[in-house]
Design a protein around this motif. Structure first.
Motif, short mmCIF file in Angstrom:
data_model
loop_
_atom_site.label_atom_id
_atom_site.label_comp_id
_atom_site.label_asym_id
_atom_site.label_seq_id
_atom_site.Cartn_x
_atom_site.Cartn_y
_atom_site.Cartn_z
N TRP A 81 7.43 7.97 -9.21
CA TRP A 81 6.58 7.26 -8.78
C TRP A 81 5.06 8.20 -10.11
N TRP A 82 4.92 8.98 -10.10
CA TRP A 82 3.89 10.23 -10.97
C TRP A 82 4.09 9.65 -12.52
N GLU A 83 5.15 8.77 -12.55
CA GLU A 83 4.54 8.10 -13.80
C GLU A 83 3.88 7.16 -14.03
N LEU A 84 4.14 6.59 -15.74
CA LEU A 84 3.94 5.42 -15.93
C LEU A 84 4.81 4.35 -14.97
N SER A 85 3.91 3.61 -13.81
CA SER A 85 5.43 2.28 -13.07
C SER A 85 3.98 1.74 -12.10
N ASP A 86 4.91 0.98 -11.39
CA ASP A 86 3.98 -0.02 -11.15
C ASP A 86 4.19 0.39 -9.46
N PHE A 87 3.93 -0.79 -8.93
CA PHE A 87 3.90 -0.78 -7.05
C PHE A 87 3.55 -2.14 -6.33
N ARG A 88 4.17 -1.99 -6.13
CA ARG A 88 4.20 -3.46 -5.08
C ARG A 88 3.79 -3.25 -3.67
N VAL A 89 2.65 -4.05 -2.95
CA VAL A 89 2.20 -4.22 -1.12
C VAL A 89 2.61 -5.54 -0.66
N PHE A 90 3.75 -4.86 0.60
CA PHE A 90 4.12 -6.17 1.17
C PHE A 90 3.56 -6.31 2.94
N ASP A 91 3.99 -7.53 3.23
CA ASP A 91 4.05 -7.28 4.57
C ASP A 91 4.84 -7.20 5.60
N HIS A 92 4.87 -6.74 6.97
CA HIS A 92 5.83 -7.30 7.56
C HIS A 92 7.25 -7.98 7.85
N ALA A 93 6.56 -8.94 7.26
CA ALA A 93 7.46 -10.43 6.55
C ALA A 93 8.31 -9.71 5.28
N ASP A 94 7.67 -9.18 4.39
CA ASP A 94 8.75 -8.76 3.40
C ASP A 94 7.75 -9.87 2.66
N ASN A 95 6.72 -10.19 2.33
CA ASN A 95 5.60 -10.55 1.52
C ASN A 95 5.09 -10.18 0.84
N LEU A 96 4.76 -10.74 -0.84
CA LEU A 96 4.72 -9.31 -1.67
C LEU A 96 3.74 -9.88 -1.32
N LEU A 97 2.15 -9.31 -1.25
CA LEU A 97 0.87 -8.89 -0.92
C LEU A 97 -0.53 -8.93 -2.35
N PHE A 98 0.32 -8.35 -3.02
CA PHE A 98 -0.24 -7.45 -4.69
C PHE A 98 1.08 -7.29 -5.53
N GLU A 99 1.03 -7.03 -6.56
CA GLU A 99 1.18 -6.18 -7.51
C GLU A 99 1.11 -5.91 -8.45
N TYR A 100 0.92 -4.46 -8.89
CA TYR A 100 0.28 -3.87 -9.77
C TYR A 100 1.31 -3.27 -10.85
#
Length: 328
Positions: free
Chosen positions: A253-272
């Motif tokens: 995670w500290w290097e070149l990598s992506d992240f995703r944001v989910f709500d409590h129902a595991d719906n993808l809210l945002f992806e970087y």
């Protein structure tokens, strides 16, 4: 071309990586110093520096050097930072900023008294993705962050060339070299200053330094859980739990990598999705130049007080697990 002329103290692995990253910028690589003129000259020739010095004091006496990147071994950070500041140079100081908070405070106080710029070379907060992450958290996408879990565990054995990490005379141990990353991350999201720390470690066979360390940092009713090891390869993942959702980072995670944001129902809210040049260490240099040219003496991205808090936390973790250096 940048207006500022950079000097490097140290020509080891990290200086090599950083110098290559700077080729993606217009930063001016001017001078480099090493313990011998021969090694300094070889580094200068291979990386495009104008000047080479066999003694860092000679480089600091060069009036053309505006700002110095200190890339030496842990025990020398204090000595070299103090020398740079006494010579009137701005400083980007490789992590760990110092061995302990006492040394760190002296460095910070000197920089502030001389009105010089100083920044810990904790490159992670300067990545584009972390600026996006902080904005998403500020926007309330996951609600209130409540828990941060972060691992940085790399297989760095003494026989594989990592001897400095396995001995106390070189201020070794996994906490100062690897654990500092998740510690900064946890403190940045939840802190900066924990109200309580509980830590355990497995020490090396010689009992000198920590080989594997886990810690729980409490920030009131919030908690950060970090793990670091230099004898195993871990998941190297990071997760931020919030009242409305969570953030998940890819491996390393500290290097070149992506992240995703989910709500409590595991719906993808945002992806970087991140796409940067090199290892990404150039961003801390760009921030250093931005601040200096703007007349700032510290970066709002990572303040000196933030650095001091992390140093205090590392001192407390080492106290609990029984790791003490000659500089303590």
């Amino acid at each position: 071309m940048s207006k500022l002329r950079w000097g490097f103290i140290g020509t080891g692995w990290i200086a090599d990586v950083v110098s290559k990253d700077l080729d993606f910028t217009d930063i001016q690589k001017y001078a480099v110093s090493s313990r011998s003129l021969d090694s300094a000259q070889k580094f200068a020739d291979s990386h495009g520096f104008e000047k080479a010095y066999g003694d860092y004091r000679e480089m600091l006496a060069d009036p053309k050097v505006d700002v110095v990147y200190v890339a030496t071994l842990n025990p020398f950070h204090y000595e070299h930072a103090i020398a740079c500041l006494e010579a009137g140079k701005h400083v980007l100081l490789e992590k760990p900023f110092a061995i302990n908070v006492t040394q760190a405070r002296e460095i910070v106080e000197l920089a502030r008294s001389k009105n010089l710029f100083l920044l810990e070379a904790m490159w992670v907060p300067h990545f584009p993705k972390f600026k996006v992450l902080e904005q998403k958290i500020a926007d309330g996408l996951i609600g209130e962050p409540t828990t941060v879990i972060a691992d940085m565990s790399l297989f760095q054995l003494e026989e594989d060339g990592y001897a400095r990490m396995w001995h106390k005379q070189t201020a070794g141990g996994t906490l100062l070299d690897l654990g500092i990353y998740p510690l900064h991350f946890v403190s940045r999201i939840l802190g900066p200053k924990p109200t309580k720390i509980t830590a355990i470690s497995k020490l090396t066979a010689n009992g000198e330094v920590d080989e594997d360390t886990s810690a729980i940092l409490q920030f009131g009713d919030k908690s950060g859980i970090l793990h670091t090891s230099m004898s195993v390869t871990g998941s190297n993942n990071a997760t931020i739990l919030g009242s409305k959702g969570r953030v998940e980072f890819d491996k390393n995670w500290w290097e070149l990598s992506d992240f995703r944001v989910f709500d409590h129902a595991d719906n993808l809210l945002f992806e970087y999705k991140e796409n940067i040049d090199g290892s990404g260490r150039q961003y801390q240099f760009m921030e250093t130049e931005r601040c200096i040219l703007a007349g700032l003496t510290e970066s709002p991205v990572l303040t000196l007080d933030d650095t001091l808090v992390v140093m205090e936390s590392m001192d407390e973790i080492r106290r609990q697990v029984g790791v003490k250096y000659q500089w303590d």
